[in-house]
Scaffold this motif. Sequence first.
Motif, PDB file in Angstrom:
ATOM      1  N   HIS A  49       1.366  14.748 -13.641  1.00 32.98           N
ATOM      2  CA  HIS A  49       1.583  15.939 -13.946  1.00 32.98           C
ATOM      3  C   HIS A  49       1.447  17.607 -13.385  1.00 32.98           C
ATOM      4  N   PRO A  50       1.413  18.468 -13.905  1.00 31.48           N
ATOM      5  CA  PRO A  50       1.945  19.836 -13.093  1.00 31.48           C
ATOM      6  C   PRO A  50      -0.125  19.890 -12.736  1.00 31.48           C
ATOM      7  N   ASN A  51       1.246  19.844 -10.920  1.00 37.16           N
ATOM      8  CA  ASN A  51      -0.223  20.312  -9.731  1.00 37.16           C
ATOM      9  C   ASN A  51      -0.538  18.726  -9.494  1.00 37.16           C
ATOM     10  N   ALA A  52      -0.444  18.134  -9.700  1.00 36.49           N
ATOM     11  CA  ALA A  52      -0.419  17.257  -9.314  1.00 36.49           C
ATOM     12  C   ALA A  52      -1.588  16.487  -7.607  1.00 36.49           C
ATOM     13  N   GLY A  53      -1.332  15.930  -7.476  1.00 37.37           N
ATOM     14  CA  GLY A  53      -1.477  16.128  -5.695  1.00 37.37           C
ATOM     15  C   GLY A  53      -0.999  14.430  -4.730  1.00 37.37           C
ATOM     16  N   PRO A  54      -1.254  14.665  -4.230  1.00 38.14           N
ATOM     17  CA  PRO A  54      -0.674  12.785  -3.433  1.00 38.14           C
ATOM     18  C   PRO A  54      -1.988  11.596  -3.732  1.00 38.14           C
ATOM     19  N   GLU A  63      -6.418  10.930 -11.138  1.00 35.96           N
ATOM     20  CA  GLU A  63      -5.492  11.075 -12.522  1.00 35.96           C
ATOM     21  C   GLU A  63      -4.964  11.881 -12.984  1.00 35.96           C
ATOM     22  N   ASN A  64      -4.035  13.035 -11.786  1.00 37.66           N
ATOM     23  CA  ASN A  64      -2.858  13.647 -12.334  1.00 37.66           C
ATOM     24  C   ASN A  64      -1.360  12.752 -11.567  1.00 37.66           C
ATOM     25  N   ASN A  65      -1.574  11.587 -10.929  1.00 37.09           N
ATOM     26  CA  ASN A  65      -0.560  10.647 -10.222  1.00 37.09           C
ATOM     27  C   ASN A  65      -0.743   9.625 -10.607  1.00 37.09           C
ATOM     28  N   LEU A  66       0.225   8.899 -11.481  1.00 41.23           N
ATOM     29  CA  LEU A  66      -0.338   7.813 -11.955  1.00 41.23           C
ATOM     30  C   LEU A  66       0.579   6.635 -12.760  1.00 41.23           C
ATOM     31  N   LEU A  67       0.299   5.923 -13.208  1.00 38.35           N
ATOM     32  CA  LEU A  67       1.435   4.973 -13.341  1.00 38.35           C
ATOM     33  C   LEU A  67       1.803   4.887 -14.997  1.00 38.35           C
ATOM     34  N   ILE A 110       0.901  -1.010   0.072  1.00 39.09           N
ATOM     35  CA  ILE A 110      -0.167  -0.142   0.193  1.00 39.09           C
ATOM     36  C   ILE A 110       1.193   1.169   0.266  1.00 39.09           C
ATOM     37  N   ARG A 111       0.661   2.002  -1.085  1.00 40.23           N
ATOM     38  CA  ARG A 111       1.962   2.675  -1.438  1.00 40.23           C
ATOM     39  C   ARG A 111       1.156   4.003  -1.314  1.00 40.23           C
ATOM     40  N   LEU A 112       2.243   5.475  -0.874  1.00 36.66           N
ATOM     41  CA  LEU A 112       1.452   6.995  -1.032  1.00 36.66           C
ATOM     42  C   LEU A 112       2.829   7.508  -1.522  1.00 36.66           C
ATOM     43  N   LYS A 113       2.147   8.407  -3.052  1.00 34.19           N
ATOM     44  CA  LYS A 113       3.529   8.383  -3.880  1.00 34.19           C
ATOM     45  C   LYS A 113       2.632  10.183  -3.489  1.00 34.19           C
ATOM     46  N   GLY A 114       3.561  10.765  -3.518  1.00 36.84           N
ATOM     47  CA  GLY A 114       2.990  12.475  -2.825  1.00 36.84           C
ATOM     48  C   GLY A 114       2.883  13.252  -4.037  1.00 36.84           C
ATOM     49  N   ALA A 115       2.830  14.370  -4.011  1.00 35.21           N
ATOM     50  CA  ALA A 115       3.093  15.669  -4.878  1.00 35.21           C
ATOM     51  C   ALA A 115       4.699  15.269  -5.633  1.00 35.21           C
TER      52      ALA A 115
END
Length: 302
Positions: free
Chosen positions: A225-230, A165-169, A122-127
């Motif tokens: 993507h620019p301005n992506a959130g966590p 949508e903006n923080n993806l694989l 279970i992984r958190l990828k920040g901005a």
Amino acid sequence: MNEYQLLRKKHFDAAVAQTGFQTQESLTASFQIPKNLFSELQKTVMDYLYTSSHHAAVKKEVLSDFLEAFSSKAKNVSTSGIVIPKSYCDLAFTNVHRVIAEVMTQSNLREGAEFWIYPFNIRLKGAVKTSDVLSYPTELPHSETWVGCSKRSVLLHIPVLGDMENNLLKVWKPGAEMNADWLRPLASYHDANELIRNSQELSVSSQAGQVLMVDSSLLHGTYRHPNAGPRVSIDLNVVLKNYSNDIFPDEHNLLAERQKLSSQDFFEIGKSLRVHSPDGDGDIFSPVDGMRHPANIKIVKS
């Protein structure tokens, strides 16, 4: 595609044909999780994050605010964003597993699995991206085999919460130089810089509510993507019966026996079995065998 890539495609396609996954780009496929089951997965993952951060759920709390502050509150987060199961959250981790097992059952992947590489993440990828000084930054296109995973495995990736949508694989296809010799442990993802440069991005990426399957001979990595959130996601690896050891010799993997979970046990976790960790926040797990993984867990009777 070269001869090796075509061979993997043949066996990948045969495996997918026995499941509810739908082929996308070559050597990738996806499964649409039923809405009620995806909602349950989101709830159990949220409970796991709350328990990990010793944080009580607050009505009307903004999810993005909680995720932004999570790493400063939770002490069980690795440098690559893995939220590590500890003694105080192993039951919540078990509950997440129970839902994942049901997703795998409904996708018909259960019968095609030889064994599961455990635990899942279970992984958190920040901005902000992982530091470039790390040996294994997950933002860099990579294969799990480079950290010792089985070359007979596929990656299953499930985006669950946050800015999916903006923080993806994203996924890349290596050039013709990709062969079996590349599916072995490397000292650093940077050791494959030339292979990475020669790779072509595929028109496939992770989607909310779906399981994305990626063959180990492709490369994948986090993209913002620019301005992506966590974003919070789950990734797990499974060795498929269709990838015979006779055809795909697997002598280079670093898996310890404790990291190979039978399908029988995988689908009993959350029922007659559960995940247990003896570790608290101050404990650091540094095993001398197996793939590098920060979780000290055992599978015990419920």
